[in-house]
Design an enzyme around this catalytic site. Structure first.
Site, PDB file in Angstrom:
ATOM      1  N   HIS A   1      -3.417  -6.355   6.982  1.00  0.00           N
ATOM      2  CA  HIS A   1      -4.651  -6.931   6.090  1.00  0.00           C
ATOM      3  C   HIS A   1      -4.624  -5.784   4.888  1.00  0.00           C
ATOM      4  CE1 HIS A   1      -5.674  -9.960   9.429  1.00  0.00           C
ATOM      5  NE2 HIS A   1      -5.301  -8.881  10.196  1.00  0.00           N
TER       6      HIS A   1
ATOM      7  N   HIS B   1       2.077 -11.593   8.917  1.00  0.00           N
ATOM      8  CA  HIS B   1       2.472 -11.162  10.087  1.00  0.00           C
ATOM      9  C   HIS B   1       3.903 -11.269  10.198  1.00  0.00           C
ATOM     10  CE1 HIS B   1       3.656 -13.628  13.478  1.00  0.00           C
ATOM     11  NE2 HIS B   1       3.576 -12.708  14.276  1.00  0.00           N
TER      12      HIS B   1
ATOM     13  N   ASN C   1       6.826 -10.795  13.849  1.00  0.00           N
ATOM     14  CA  ASN C   1       7.479 -10.416  15.075  1.00  0.00           C
ATOM     15  C   ASN C   1       8.544 -10.812  15.288  1.00  0.00           C
ATOM     16  OD1 ASN C   1       7.015 -12.277  17.775  1.00  0.00           O
ATOM     17  ND2 ASN C   1       5.757 -12.917  15.971  1.00  0.00           N
TER      18      ASN C   1
ATOM     19  N   ARG D   1      11.193 -10.584  19.305  1.00  0.00           N
ATOM     20  CA  ARG D   1      11.278 -10.174  20.618  1.00  0.00           C
ATOM     21  C   ARG D   1      12.298 -10.800  21.427  1.00  0.00           C
ATOM     22  NH1 ARG D   1       7.704 -13.757  19.442  1.00  0.00           N
ATOM     23  NH2 ARG D   1       7.928 -16.017  20.309  1.00  0.00           N
TER      24      ARG D   1
ATOM     25  N   HIS E   1       9.562 -17.383   1.049  1.00  0.00           N
ATOM     26  CA  HIS E   1      10.467 -18.434   1.679  1.00  0.00           C
ATOM     27  C   HIS E   1      11.911 -18.138   1.443  1.00  0.00           C
ATOM     28  CE1 HIS E   1       7.810 -20.983   3.922  1.00  0.00           C
ATOM     29  NE2 HIS E   1       6.774 -20.494   3.095  1.00  0.00           N
TER      30      HIS E   1
ATOM     31  N   HIS F   1      -8.484 -27.039  14.687  1.00  0.00           N
ATOM     32  CA  HIS F   1     -10.187 -27.404  14.905  1.00  0.00           C
ATOM     33  C   HIS F   1     -10.517 -27.101  13.380  1.00  0.00           C
ATOM     34  CE1 HIS F   1      -9.971 -22.961  15.565  1.00  0.00           C
ATOM     35  NE2 HIS F   1     -10.982 -22.977  14.614  1.00  0.00           N
TER      36      HIS F   1
ATOM     37  N   GLY G   1      -1.638  -8.405  31.408  1.00  0.00           N
ATOM     38  CA  GLY G   1      -2.132  -7.017  31.453  1.00  0.00           C
ATOM     39  C   GLY G   1      -1.670  -5.952  30.538  1.00  0.00           C
TER      40      GLY G   1
ATOM     41  N   ASN H   1      -2.221  -3.297  27.199  1.00  0.00           N
ATOM     42  CA  ASN H   1      -3.409  -2.610  26.581  1.00  0.00           C
ATOM     43  C   ASN H   1      -3.964  -3.679  25.430  1.00  0.00           C
ATOM     44  OD1 ASN H   1      -4.315  -1.260  24.388  1.00  0.00           O
ATOM     45  ND2 ASN H   1      -4.051   0.657  25.867  1.00  0.00           N
TER      46      ASN H   1
END
Length: 287
Positions: free
Chosen positions: A113, A123, A125, A127, A157, A187, A270, A272
């Protein structure tokens, strides 16, 4: 049935850490290179743990010259999936989760930000996920300007497309469309930004090829984002621009809390909570 993959897991986890180091070094250099009255920002690295197995590191910079808040987290977690996560995996076509719900996952997650409303939030990521029954890669990157510039969107892009085209001619079109769908806020009836690419469950049967693609997505990130940021740093921002930025951040927060897969998975398993919710902006507004 897929078993083991210990060497591949180690390679993937090491890559995500290396990519984190490349990005944080580049971001601190960007802070150093932008003249301002305030000191350049620096990352604070904090270890994180997951009670059921594994952990990672949060690398967070706050109140820098360029970045108002940016986090670059890495994690390697393992254990047994709970019932909600098992159900979600089964719905995605992963077999055998009820019989053997063990998992291992490693990745990098970045959200930035910015101070200047004319420089876009971003953003990224990537994995790797493993169960005794399957493995796959996922990730992507998307640009989130509150004030859009067409040439910034085109550049971002183009770099992602180049990374995709180096591996398969269909990847960019497929993963861009997936991002447009995934980063849509039902929404609000609109996208949260100008898109990018998103992919998940990538398993072509060739682990090395899929890992190479995921590495190239990570390498493309700085080429896609840094020039866009650098060209907007000197743009004068008004109070109205800041208001636009804060309202757009509210939209970003809504998406991440309601729809984002990574947020849901991290909280359900679970991890952090500070690391999971690192993506939230430091300040936001709603009407």
């Amino acid at each position: 049935m897929t078993t083991g993959y210990d060497t591949e897991k180690a390679q993937a986890a090491a890559w995500f850490r290396s990519l984190r180091d490349q990005i944080t070094t580049a971001f601190e250099a960007l802070e150093d290179g932008f003249a301002a009255a305030t000191p350049p920002g620096r990352f604070e690295v904090t270890p994180t743990t997951r009670d059921s197995g594994g952990g990672g590191e949060m690398s967070v910079m706050r109140n820098g010259r360029v970045f108002e808040k940016v986090g670059v987290n890495i994690s390697t977690v393992f254990g047994t999936l709970g019932a909600p996560a098992q159900k979600a995996m089964a719905a995605r076509g992963v077999p055998g989760m009820a019989e053997d719900p063990r998992f291992w996952a490693a990745g990098i997650s970045l959200v930035a930000h910015m101070q200047n409303p004319h420089t876009p939030a971003v953003h990224m990521n990537t994995r790797m996920f493993w169960t005794p029954h399957a493995w796959w890669f996922g990730g992507g990157a998307d640009l989130n300007p509150c004030i859009e510039y067409a040439d910034d969107t085109a550049h971002f892009h183009a770099e992602l497309q180049a990374a995709c085209d180096a591996h398969h001619p269909d990847y960019y079109g497929k993963f861009k469309a997936w991002a447009d769908e995934y980063f849509f806020i039902p929404h609000r009836g609109r996208a949260r930004g100008v898109g990018g690419i998103f992919y998940d469950d990538l398993n072509t049967g060739d682990w090395a090829a899929d890992f190479a693609f995921t590495q190239d997505v990570g390498r493309a990130f700085l080429r896609a984002f840094l020039p866009v940021t650098e060209r907007r740093l000197g743009t004068t921002a008004s109070a109205a621009d800041r208001e636009t930025q804060l309202l757009h951040r509210g939209l970003y927060a809504e998406y991440n809390l309601v729809y984002d897969r990574g947020t849901k998975f991290g909280l359900e398993t679970g991890h952090n909570p500070d690391a999971v919710l690192m993506s939230l902006p430091p300040v936001a507004k709603w009407y």
